[in-house]
Design a protein around this motif. Structure first.
Motif, PDB file in Angstrom:
ATOM      1  N   LYS A  54      39.645  42.428  28.834  1.00 15.92           N
ATOM      2  CA  LYS A  54      39.659  43.841  28.625  1.00 15.92           C
ATOM      3  C   LYS A  54      39.952  44.103  30.133  1.00 15.92           C
ATOM      4  O   LYS A  54      40.995  45.229  30.308  1.00 15.92           O
ATOM      5  CB  LYS A  54      38.727  44.450  28.061  1.00 15.92           C
ATOM      6  N   HIS A  55      39.123  43.761  31.032  1.00 15.01           N
ATOM      7  CA  HIS A  55      39.460  44.323  32.337  1.00 15.01           C
ATOM      8  C   HIS A  55      39.902  43.475  33.529  1.00 15.01           C
ATOM      9  O   HIS A  55      39.906  43.756  34.640  1.00 15.01           O
ATOM     10  CB  HIS A  55      37.754  44.542  32.843  1.00 15.01           C
ATOM     11  N   ASN A  83      40.412  37.508  39.148  1.00 17.20           N
ATOM     12  CA  ASN A  83      39.774  38.720  38.824  1.00 17.20           C
ATOM     13  C   ASN A  83      39.104  38.669  37.375  1.00 17.20           C
ATOM     14  O   ASN A  83      37.763  38.766  37.260  1.00 17.20           O
ATOM     15  CB  ASN A  83      40.679  39.861  38.667  1.00 17.20           C
ATOM     16  N   HIS A  84      39.666  37.848  36.352  1.00 19.16           N
ATOM     17  CA  HIS A  84      39.104  37.503  35.221  1.00 19.16           C
ATOM     18  C   HIS A  84      37.844  36.588  35.421  1.00 19.16           C
ATOM     19  O   HIS A  84      36.836  36.797  34.995  1.00 19.16           O
ATOM     20  CB  HIS A  84      40.006  36.915  34.336  1.00 19.16           C
ATOM     21  N   GLU A 120      32.932  49.033  40.033  1.00 19.98           N
ATOM     22  CA  GLU A 120      32.675  50.103  39.096  1.00 19.98           C
ATOM     23  C   GLU A 120      31.566  49.343  38.156  1.00 19.98           C
ATOM     24  O   GLU A 120      31.011  50.095  37.251  1.00 19.98           O
ATOM     25  CB  GLU A 120      33.579  50.990  38.704  1.00 19.98           C
ATOM     26  N   ARG A 121      31.625  48.121  37.737  1.00 18.37           N
ATOM     27  CA  ARG A 121      30.947  47.618  36.598  1.00 18.37           C
ATOM     28  C   ARG A 121      29.623  47.946  36.822  1.00 18.37           C
ATOM     29  O   ARG A 121      29.047  47.469  37.772  1.00 18.37           O
ATOM     30  CB  ARG A 121      31.359  46.238  36.662  1.00 18.37           C
ATOM     31  N   ASN A 129      42.784  42.823  34.289  1.00 16.18           N
ATOM     32  CA  ASN A 129      43.863  43.557  35.081  1.00 16.18           C
ATOM     33  C   ASN A 129      43.745  44.617  35.988  1.00 16.18           C
ATOM     34  O   ASN A 129      44.496  45.229  36.641  1.00 16.18           O
ATOM     35  CB  ASN A 129      45.022  43.916  33.979  1.00 16.18           C
ATOM     36  N   ASP A 130      42.430  45.125  35.808  1.00 18.22           N
ATOM     37  CA  ASP A 130      41.792  46.271  36.648  1.00 18.22           C
ATOM     38  C   ASP A 130      41.075  45.439  37.810  1.00 18.22           C
ATOM     39  O   ASP A 130      40.001  45.062  37.660  1.00 18.22           O
ATOM     40  CB  ASP A 130      40.841  47.121  35.977  1.00 18.22           C
ATOM     41  N   LEU A 131      41.690  45.678  39.015  1.00 20.58           N
ATOM     42  CA  LEU A 131      41.382  44.922  40.050  1.00 20.58           C
ATOM     43  C   LEU A 131      40.302  45.705  40.893  1.00 20.58           C
ATOM     44  O   LEU A 131      39.335  45.009  41.544  1.00 20.58           O
ATOM     45  CB  LEU A 131      42.249  44.574  41.285  1.00 20.58           C
ATOM     46  N   ASN A 132      39.971  47.051  40.311  1.00 23.71           N
ATOM     47  CA  ASN A 132      38.633  47.806  40.757  1.00 23.71           C
ATOM     48  C   ASN A 132      37.230  47.792  39.954  1.00 23.71           C
ATOM     49  O   ASN A 132      36.291  48.194  40.125  1.00 23.71           O
ATOM     50  CB  ASN A 132      39.065  49.250  41.167  1.00 23.71           C
ATOM     51  N   TYR A 133      37.711  47.117  38.839  1.00 19.07           N
ATOM     52  CA  TYR A 133      36.483  47.031  37.861  1.00 19.07           C
ATOM     53  C   TYR A 133      35.210  46.560  38.286  1.00 19.07           C
ATOM     54  O   TYR A 133      34.326  47.072  38.116  1.00 19.07           O
ATOM     55  CB  TYR A 133      36.849  46.176  36.565  1.00 19.07           C
ATOM     56  N   TYR A 169      45.053  38.394  38.854  1.00 15.44           N
ATOM     57  CA  TYR A 169      44.290  38.797  37.835  1.00 15.44           C
ATOM     58  C   TYR A 169      43.610  37.662  37.114  1.00 15.44           C
ATOM     59  O   TYR A 169      42.464  37.909  36.489  1.00 15.44           O
ATOM     60  CB  TYR A 169      45.406  39.401  36.821  1.00 15.44           C
TER      61      TYR A 169
END
Length: 113
Positions: A90-91, A40-41, A100-101, A93-97, A37
């Motif tokens: 905000k995103h 990802n950040h 799609e970003r 924790n969303d490993l797919n962000y 996470y």
């Protein structure tokens, strides 16, 4: 975290618990706390940096932090209210962000207060 070890650099000058993203490399005093996470950040920050061709990202980051520091009189509140950080937190924790970003998504997080 074997996959991301080539992007991570141990640096004794960094404060404990802080990870700094410089041009897509992650600098931290101790890498043991960095999980998927946090990576990802930081990868969200790398996407932001690429959009702005790196140097303008750092300039905008410092300008926004300075303005928010004056507004909030707190380095911590200023940091958490930077548009780049708001998107990444905000995103994170969303490993797919990142798949799609949309480009320049951090602009949605700009606020004047």
């Amino acid at each position: 975290m074997k996959l991301f070890e080539d992007m991570m650099i141990k640096c004794k000058l960094m404060h404990k618990g802080i990870c700094l993203n410089l041009f897509g490399t992650f600098w931290a005093r101790d890498l043991s706390w960095i999980d998927k996470y946090v990576v990802n950040h930081e990868r969200i920050h790398t996407a932001q940096q690429r959009e702005l061709l790196f140097i303008p990202f750092y300039i905008l980051y410092l300008i926004e932090w300075s303005v928010k520091f004056i507004w909030y009189c707190s380095w911590k509140k200023a940091y958490y209210n930077i548009s780049f950080e708001r998107e990444a937190y905000k995103h994170g924790n969303d490993l797919n962000y990142l798949k799609e970003r949309k480009h320049y998504s951090w602009l949605k997080f700009l606020k004047t207060y």
